[in-house]
Motif scaffolding. Structure first.
Motif, PDB file in Angstrom:
ATOM      1  N   UNK A 180      10.978 -12.442  16.904  1.00  0.00           N
ATOM      2  CA  UNK A 180      10.473 -11.603  15.819  1.00  0.00           C
ATOM      3  C   UNK A 180      10.292 -12.304  14.490  1.00  0.00           C
ATOM      4  N   UNK A 181      10.836 -13.506  14.313  1.00  0.00           N
ATOM      5  CA  UNK A 181      10.668 -14.249  13.057  1.00  0.00           C
ATOM      6  C   UNK A 181       9.462 -15.189  13.097  1.00  0.00           C
ATOM      7  N   UNK A 182       8.738 -15.199  14.200  1.00  0.00           N
ATOM      8  CA  UNK A 182       7.569 -16.067  14.344  1.00  0.00           C
ATOM      9  C   UNK A 182       6.444 -15.606  13.417  1.00  0.00           C
ATOM     10  N   UNK A 183       5.857 -16.554  12.727  1.00  0.00           N
ATOM     11  CA  UNK A 183       4.685 -16.280  11.909  1.00  0.00           C
ATOM     12  C   UNK A 183       4.949 -15.609  10.578  1.00  0.00           C
ATOM     13  N   UNK A 184       6.199 -15.527  10.177  1.00  0.00           N
ATOM     14  CA  UNK A 184       6.544 -14.938   8.882  1.00  0.00           C
ATOM     15  C   UNK A 184       7.542 -15.844   8.172  1.00  0.00           C
ATOM     16  N   UNK A 185       7.507 -15.816   6.854  1.00  0.00           N
ATOM     17  CA  UNK A 185       8.507 -16.570   6.100  1.00  0.00           C
ATOM     18  C   UNK A 185       9.671 -15.636   5.817  1.00  0.00           C
ATOM     19  N   UNK A 186      10.837 -16.188   5.789  1.00  0.00           N
ATOM     20  CA  UNK A 186      12.020 -15.375   5.546  1.00  0.00           C
ATOM     21  C   UNK A 186      13.257 -16.244   5.596  1.00  0.00           C
ATOM     22  N   UNK A 187      14.395 -15.586   5.620  1.00  0.00           N
ATOM     23  CA  UNK A 187      15.653 -16.315   5.622  1.00  0.00           C
ATOM     24  C   UNK A 187      15.967 -16.931   6.978  1.00  0.00           C
ATOM     25  N   UNK A 188      15.549 -16.286   8.050  1.00  0.00           N
ATOM     26  CA  UNK A 188      15.860 -16.779   9.387  1.00  0.00           C
ATOM     27  C   UNK A 188      14.639 -17.445  10.016  1.00  0.00           C
ATOM     28  N   UNK A 189      14.779 -18.684  10.457  1.00  0.00           N
ATOM     29  CA  UNK A 189      13.658 -19.332  11.135  1.00  0.00           C
ATOM     30  C   UNK A 189      13.477 -18.718  12.525  1.00  0.00           C
ATOM     31  N   UNK A 190      12.294 -18.846  13.084  1.00  0.00           N
ATOM     32  CA  UNK A 190      12.089 -18.293  14.426  1.00  0.00           C
ATOM     33  C   UNK A 190      12.837 -19.104  15.477  1.00  0.00           C
ATOM     34  N   UNK A 191      13.029 -18.471  16.612  1.00  0.00           N
ATOM     35  CA  UNK A 191      13.530 -19.139  17.804  1.00  0.00           C
ATOM     36  C   UNK A 191      12.497 -18.923  18.901  1.00  0.00           C
ATOM     37  N   UNK A 192      12.556 -19.755  19.926  1.00  0.00           N
ATOM     38  CA  UNK A 192      11.704 -19.503  21.073  1.00  0.00           C
ATOM     39  C   UNK A 192      12.194 -18.235  21.757  1.00  0.00           C
ATOM     40  N   UNK A 193      11.281 -17.497  22.361  1.00  0.00           N
ATOM     41  CA  UNK A 193      11.636 -16.230  22.986  1.00  0.00           C
ATOM     42  C   UNK A 193      12.545 -16.436  24.197  1.00  0.00           C
ATOM     43  N   UNK A 194      12.332 -17.535  24.903  1.00  0.00           N
ATOM     44  CA  UNK A 194      13.123 -17.811  26.104  1.00  0.00           C
ATOM     45  C   UNK A 194      13.831 -19.148  25.982  1.00  0.00           C
ATOM     46  N   UNK A 195      14.823 -19.317  26.826  1.00  0.00           N
ATOM     47  CA  UNK A 195      15.544 -20.597  26.869  1.00  0.00           C
ATOM     48  C   UNK A 195      14.580 -21.706  27.284  1.00  0.00           C
ATOM     49  N   UNK A 196      14.798 -22.892  26.764  1.00  0.00           N
ATOM     50  CA  UNK A 196      13.969 -24.047  27.091  1.00  0.00           C
ATOM     51  C   UNK A 196      14.763 -24.994  27.978  1.00  0.00           C
ATOM     52  N   UNK A 197      14.048 -25.772  28.765  1.00  0.00           N
ATOM     53  CA  UNK A 197      14.692 -26.636  29.742  1.00  0.00           C
ATOM     54  C   UNK A 197      14.829 -28.077  29.305  1.00  0.00           C
ATOM     55  N   UNK A 198      15.152 -28.959  30.270  1.00  0.00           N
ATOM     56  CA  UNK A 198      15.426 -30.360  29.950  1.00  0.00           C
ATOM     57  C   UNK A 198      14.211 -31.134  29.446  1.00  0.00           C
ATOM     58  N   UNK A 199      13.017 -30.776  29.885  1.00  0.00           N
ATOM     59  CA  UNK A 199      11.831 -31.497  29.400  1.00  0.00           C
ATOM     60  C   UNK A 199      11.623 -31.212  27.918  1.00  0.00           C
ATOM     61  N   UNK A 200      11.776 -29.952  27.515  1.00  0.00           N
ATOM     62  CA  UNK A 200      11.668 -29.621  26.095  1.00  0.00           C
ATOM     63  C   UNK A 200      12.754 -30.334  25.311  1.00  0.00           C
ATOM     64  N   UNK A 201      13.963 -30.394  25.857  1.00  0.00           N
ATOM     65  CA  UNK A 201      15.064 -31.088  25.162  1.00  0.00           C
ATOM     66  C   UNK A 201      14.708 -32.556  24.936  1.00  0.00           C
ATOM     67  N   UNK A 202      14.113 -33.211  25.927  1.00  0.00           N
ATOM     68  CA  UNK A 202      13.707 -34.623  25.753  1.00  0.00           C
ATOM     69  C   UNK A 202      12.607 -34.753  24.707  1.00  0.00           C
ATOM     70  N   UNK A 203      11.667 -33.807  24.712  1.00  0.00           N
ATOM     71  CA  UNK A 203      10.587 -33.850  23.717  1.00  0.00           C
ATOM     72  C   UNK A 203      11.150 -33.700  22.308  1.00  0.00           C
ATOM     73  N   UNK A 204      12.096 -32.796  22.132  1.00  0.00           N
ATOM     74  CA  UNK A 204      12.705 -32.603  20.809  1.00  0.00           C
ATOM     75  C   UNK A 204      13.464 -33.854  20.400  1.00  0.00           C
TER      76      UNK A 204
END
Length: 165
Positions: free
Chosen positions: A47-71
């Protein structure tokens, strides 16, 4: 929605005629530009996607090991020494900094942003971003989806015509 968004992003970038390519390393779908060292993945946001505010957005679902390596690559860059996970030379799209095109539909409006992830939280959802580029919202009000049966032939599957009211 994810597949259609990935397809449209790729179509738009490939139409630019500026060496954008399709990345599918380990079934991790991206569009990338090896010269600019940028990859873009499409991901649902909260719900914080695409808006400015105090809380940054999170991905809607858990991410896996490939995303972890990319980060990890986003944060530390390409290391000049050998790490076990880099024994084989990475594919072109893996050598890029990976940005996320985050999307969230709320109350007939699509909110989106292009953001650079730098951290996975304890819940395996991305929770910190180095850069967030908030994109204009797109409204869905006035969009009608109506079946169209031009010849009245019931043997054929119906065609769906999508248009603004």
């Amino acid at each position: 929605m994810w597949a259609e968004t990935v397809g449209e992003l790729r179509t738009q970038l490939l139409n630019l005629n500026q060496d954008w390519k399709i990345g599918q390393t380990n079934n991790y779908e991206t569009s990338y530009h090896s010269g600019r060292r940028i990859a873009i993945a499409v991901v649902g946001g909260d719900g914080n996607t695409g808006v400015t505010g105090f809380n940054p957005p999170k991905t809607a679902k858990r991410r896996g090991p490939i995303t972890a390596r990319r980060i990890k690559r986003n944060v530390i860059g390409q290391m000049p020494f050998n790490l076990p996970e880099f024994v084989d030379p990475p594919e072109d799209d893996e050598q890029c900094v990976t940005w996320f095109y985050l999307l969230k539909a709320r109350k007939e409006v699509m909110y989106s942003e292009l953001s650079l992830p730098v951290s996975l939280g304890a819940d395996s959802r991305i929770d910190q971003w180095a850069v967030r580029i908030i994109l204009p919202h797109v409204g869905f009000t006035g969009v009608a989806i109506t079946p169209v049966d031009l010849d009245g032939d019931d043997d054929e599957p119906p065609q769906i015509h999508v248009d603004r009211k």
